[in-house]
Scaffold this motif. Structure first.
Motif, PDB file in Angstrom:
ATOM      1  N   GLN A 191       0.830  -1.203   0.000  1.00  0.00           N
ATOM      2  CA  GLN A 191       0.000   0.000   0.000  1.00  0.00           C
ATOM      3  C   GLN A 191       0.867   1.257   0.000  1.00  0.00           C
ATOM      4  N   ILE A 192       1.957   1.235   0.777  1.00  0.00           N
ATOM      5  CA  ILE A 192       2.880   2.376   0.793  1.00  0.00           C
ATOM      6  C   ILE A 192       3.499   2.567  -0.592  1.00  0.00           C
ATOM      7  N   LEU A 193       3.876   1.453  -1.240  1.00  0.00           N
ATOM      8  CA  LEU A 193       4.472   1.544  -2.577  1.00  0.00           C
ATOM      9  C   LEU A 193       3.487   2.122  -3.584  1.00  0.00           C
ATOM     10  N   SER A 194       2.201   1.756  -3.491  1.00  0.00           N
ATOM     11  CA  SER A 194       1.185   2.293  -4.405  1.00  0.00           C
ATOM     12  C   SER A 194       1.062   3.799  -4.250  1.00  0.00           C
ATOM     13  N   ARG A 195       0.979   4.248  -3.001  1.00  0.00           N
ATOM     14  CA  ARG A 195       0.853   5.694  -2.772  1.00  0.00           C
ATOM     15  C   ARG A 195       2.094   6.431  -3.245  1.00  0.00           C
ATOM     16  N   MET A 196       3.269   5.858  -3.001  1.00  0.00           N
ATOM     17  CA  MET A 196       4.503   6.508  -3.421  1.00  0.00           C
ATOM     18  C   MET A 196       4.593   6.558  -4.940  1.00  0.00           C
ATOM     19  N   SER A 197       4.176   5.487  -5.621  1.00  0.00           N
ATOM     20  CA  SER A 197       4.213   5.468  -7.090  1.00  0.00           C
ATOM     21  C   SER A 197       3.294   6.534  -7.675  1.00  0.00           C
ATOM     22  N   ALA A 198       2.067   6.631  -7.117  1.00  0.00           N
ATOM     23  CA  ALA A 198       1.121   7.636  -7.605  1.00  0.00           C
ATOM     24  C   ALA A 198       1.648   9.040  -7.367  1.00  0.00           C
ATOM     25  N   HIS A 199       2.226   9.262  -6.191  1.00  0.00           N
ATOM     26  CA  HIS A 199       2.763  10.587  -5.849  1.00  0.00           C
ATOM     27  C   HIS A 199       3.907  10.956  -6.791  1.00  0.00           C
ATOM     28  N   PHE A 200       4.807   9.997  -7.040  1.00  0.00           N
ATOM     29  CA  PHE A 200       5.960  10.277  -7.885  1.00  0.00           C
ATOM     30  C   PHE A 200       5.536  10.553  -9.327  1.00  0.00           C
ATOM     31  N   LEU A 201       4.534   9.787  -9.830  1.00  0.00           N
ATOM     32  CA  LEU A 201       4.069   9.999 -11.201  1.00  0.00           C
ATOM     33  C   LEU A 201       3.398  11.362 -11.341  1.00  0.00           C
ATOM     34  N   ASP A 202       2.583  11.746 -10.358  1.00  0.00           N
ATOM     35  CA  ASP A 202       1.950  13.065 -10.388  1.00  0.00           C
ATOM     36  C   ASP A 202       3.002  14.171 -10.377  1.00  0.00           C
ATOM     37  N   THR A 203       4.065  13.964  -9.604  1.00  0.00           N
ATOM     38  CA  THR A 203       5.129  14.969  -9.540  1.00  0.00           C
ATOM     39  C   THR A 203       5.832  15.114 -10.879  1.00  0.00           C
ATOM     40  N   LEU A 204       6.105  13.979 -11.549  1.00  0.00           N
ATOM     41  CA  LEU A 204       6.762  14.043 -12.860  1.00  0.00           C
ATOM     42  C   LEU A 204       5.900  14.777 -13.879  1.00  0.00           C
ATOM     43  N   HIS A 205       4.593  14.465 -13.873  1.00  0.00           N
ATOM     44  CA  HIS A 205       3.703  15.124 -14.826  1.00  0.00           C
ATOM     45  C   HIS A 205       3.594  16.618 -14.556  1.00  0.00           C
ATOM     46  N   GLY A 206       3.669  17.015 -13.294  1.00  0.00           N
ATOM     47  CA  GLY A 206       3.501  18.424 -12.951  1.00  0.00           C
ATOM     48  C   GLY A 206       4.785  19.147 -12.630  1.00  0.00           C
ATOM     49  N   ARG A 215       7.812  25.455  -6.279  1.00  0.00           N
ATOM     50  CA  ARG A 215       7.412  24.506  -5.241  1.00  0.00           C
ATOM     51  C   ARG A 215       8.137  23.165  -5.393  1.00  0.00           C
ATOM     52  N   SER A 216       9.144  23.105  -6.254  1.00  0.00           N
ATOM     53  CA  SER A 216       9.819  21.834  -6.509  1.00  0.00           C
ATOM     54  C   SER A 216      10.594  21.347  -5.289  1.00  0.00           C
ATOM     55  N   ALA A 217      11.192  22.288  -4.521  1.00  0.00           N
ATOM     56  CA  ALA A 217      11.954  21.877  -3.342  1.00  0.00           C
ATOM     57  C   ALA A 217      11.040  21.237  -2.300  1.00  0.00           C
ATOM     58  N   ASP A 218       9.847  21.844  -2.082  1.00  0.00           N
ATOM     59  CA  ASP A 218       8.905  21.265  -1.120  1.00  0.00           C
ATOM     60  C   ASP A 218       8.444  19.875  -1.567  1.00  0.00           C
ATOM     61  N   GLU A 219       8.224  19.725  -2.868  1.00  0.00           N
ATOM     62  CA  GLU A 219       7.770  18.436  -3.377  1.00  0.00           C
ATOM     63  C   GLU A 219       8.872  17.379  -3.243  1.00  0.00           C
ATOM     64  N   ALA A 220      10.125  17.804  -3.411  1.00  0.00           N
ATOM     65  CA  ALA A 220      11.241  16.870  -3.230  1.00  0.00           C
ATOM     66  C   ALA A 220      11.301  16.365  -1.791  1.00  0.00           C
ATOM     67  N   GLU A 221      11.001  17.248  -0.836  1.00  0.00           N
ATOM     68  CA  GLU A 221      10.985  16.827   0.576  1.00  0.00           C
ATOM     69  C   GLU A 221       9.869  15.820   0.830  1.00  0.00           C
ATOM     70  N   ARG A 222       8.711  16.024   0.183  1.00  0.00           N
ATOM     71  CA  ARG A 222       7.603  15.073   0.358  1.00  0.00           C
ATOM     72  C   ARG A 222       7.962  13.710  -0.229  1.00  0.00           C
ATOM     73  N   ILE A 223       8.615  13.716  -1.389  1.00  0.00           N
ATOM     74  CA  ILE A 223       9.031  12.439  -1.995  1.00  0.00           C
ATOM     75  C   ILE A 223      10.062  11.742  -1.109  1.00  0.00           C
ATOM     76  N   ALA A 224      10.983  12.524  -0.520  1.00  0.00           N
ATOM     77  CA  ALA A 224      11.979  11.939   0.379  1.00  0.00           C
ATOM     78  C   ALA A 224      11.309  11.313   1.600  1.00  0.00           C
ATOM     79  N   ALA A 225      10.291  12.003   2.134  1.00  0.00           N
ATOM     80  CA  ALA A 225       9.576  11.463   3.298  1.00  0.00           C
ATOM     81  C   ALA A 225       8.824  10.183   2.920  1.00  0.00           C
TER      82      ALA A 225
END
Length: 497
Positions: A191-206, A215-225
């Protein structure tokens, strides 16, 4: 809806023959283990105790080499059968998923995230591999091979046979106790992997938007978390796996030590039972001692593969949910075909449609008539129902109320595939597939002639932009059309229509 374990059992028919063959090869390998232990014990006893000549032992040495080679071949055969069975299951599940996605239709798929779907087709299906290739055959072999060795041990010493019989069930018992925790952790990690995959794909598209709004630095911190959370989950599963392996090794060592202690005390004449009144020779004692590790080896292998079962159950939860999802009722369940050369006329009478969970109607008492050859533009504000109307006409949504007629026939009476072949569709965001430009234009008919493809490209005014590509219509479009501009991609869709 069946439980994840019941869903896994429903897939056994796909790999029954390879798994059965793997079990047979494993049982033969177990027989070879017993024969190998007997040959080793005989060779050592003959050389050390009886001082036999080297020439008299050559036959036994040759037999030992043959058994070792045979065990290697049987292990190779087991691996091939396991891979074959797993491949059949994964191919079947992936085909079922693609058929299910096709049955759900584009409207239902639009509500799903791409990353979890891709994860289901790739990671979750791959998680079934070890279950069918290793765990499933080993579950049966963990019963057959120890039983063969225990019966063999009882024929020489009831005491050693009793030690084997009492200690062997302890390993599966502890394995099940630890495996239940691993199953829960594996499911949570998926379940964690699914959420992380969706988050990462949304980040790439946007990514462009994030850069523009700084806002790229803030998003990088969220991906790291998110990555750190997945790392911790993975390490928790690995810790449990290493803990279970350590416990199994400890239990195995204790059981082998009990056998060695009994044999040692018997050699020292401190014990005088368990051998049916026979003398304990080096041949018999060594043979029983060599059998002890191989008795627990199938159980230990089952313990190591038990985590594959936990991983497969975690993957089965989401796969079974996806495959159990009911597709919407088809609009055109009929079989009637329209004449191929007859122009189309549409008539909609009092069409109403409401989406689940919404109070307002997407279409409210819509009446519309489109004569054959007539050009019509449907305009309206966002949410007015334009896309809903097109989805009803294409058969992606069920007709809830009203009538839709094509040349006087109810749309529900027409064959769905035949009706869609009469419709040209140019979406707002065209989907291009990896391959040549000509292949994307001829998507409906891969056997389409190059002359027809060129004519379609000329009508869409695509030849001039296509000429900028190194190979023209034979040139690649890239992944998702990334080698074409937005305007070129729309002209490809227009040429395709």
């Amino acid at each position: 809806m069946p439980s994840p374990l019941a869903w896994l059992h429903s897939l056994h028919h796909c790999c029954r023959r390879p798994v059965l063959l793997s079990i047979i090869l494993g049982a033969l390998s177990g027989l070879c283990v017993i024969v190998q232990a007997g040959l080793l014990a005989h060779l050592i006893h003959s050389a050390v105790i009886e001082r036999a000549a080297r020439e008299s032992l050559q036959v036994f040495f040759a037999a030992l080499i043959v058994i070792i080679v045979l065990r290697a071949l049987l292990a190779w055969g087991r691996e091939v059968c396991g891979q074959r069975g797993s491949s059949l299951v994964r191919r079947f599940v992936r085909r079922r998923i693609l058929e299910q996605l096709d049955a759900l239709g584009p409207v239902a798929l639009r509500q799903k995230q791409t990353a979890p779907l891709a994860s289901s087709i790739l990671e979750r299906v791959e998680a079934l591999h070890s279950y069918f290739a290793q765990y499933l055959p080993q579950k049966t072999l963990a019963l057959i091979i120890p039983l063969m060795i225990i019966l063999t041990a009882f024929s020489f010493s009831w005491a050693v046979g009793l030690i084997f019989l009492v200690t062997a069930p302890l390993i599966p018992l502890f394995m099940v106790m630890i495996g239940r925790g691993a199953e829960s952790l594996s499911q949570k990690n998926f379940q964690i992997l699914s959420r992380m995959s969706a988050h990462f794909l949304d980040t790439l598209h946007g990514l462009t938007t994030l850069k523009l709004f700084q806002r790229s630095a803030d998003e990088a911190e969220r991906i790291a978390a998110s990555s750190e959370s997945y790392r911790k989950g993975t390490m928790a599963v690995l810790r449990l796996a290493f803990l279970s392996s350590a416990i199994l090794e400890f239990l195995t060592s204790v059981a082998i030590a009990m056998t060695a202690v009994f044999l040692g005390l018997s050699y020292l004449d401190f014990l005088d039972f368990g051998l049916y009144g026979q003398e304990l020779t080096l041949r018999t004692g060594l043979f029983l001692l060599l059998l002890a590790p191989d008795l627990y080896l199938p159980l230990r292998e089952l313990g190591s593969h038990f985590h594959a079962r936990a991983e497969a159950l975690g993957a089965a939860v989401e796969l079974s949910d996806l495959l159990a999802e009911k597709p919407a009722e088809q609009v055109c369940p009929g079989t009637a075909q329209l004449p191929p050369d007859q122009p189309l006329a549409l008539e909609l009478r009092h069409v109403r449609h409401r989406f689940a969970g919404r109070d307002s109607l997407a279409l409210d008492d819509l009446c519309l008539e489109v004569k054959a050859g007539e050009w019509l533009a449907v305009v309206g504000a966002s949410g007015a129902g334009k896309t809903t109307l097109l989805n009803l006409l294409l058969g992606f949504l069920p007709l809830q109320q009203g009538e839709i007629r094509v040349n006087g026939q109810h749309l529900a009476e027409l064959d769905l595939e035949g009706w869609r072949r009469r419709i040209a569709w140019v979406p707002q965001q065209p989907q291009l597939f990896f391959g040549r430009l000509a292949e994307n234009i001829a998507l409906e008919d891969p056997a389409m002639s190059m002359e027809k493809i060129t004519r379609a490209a000329e009508q869409a005014r695509l030849l001039e932009p296509a000429g900028q590509l190194p190979r023209g219509l034979a040139g690649p479009v890239g992944e998702e059309g990334n080698l074409l501009s937005g305007g070129q991609a729309r002209r490809v869709a227009l040429a395709r229509a």
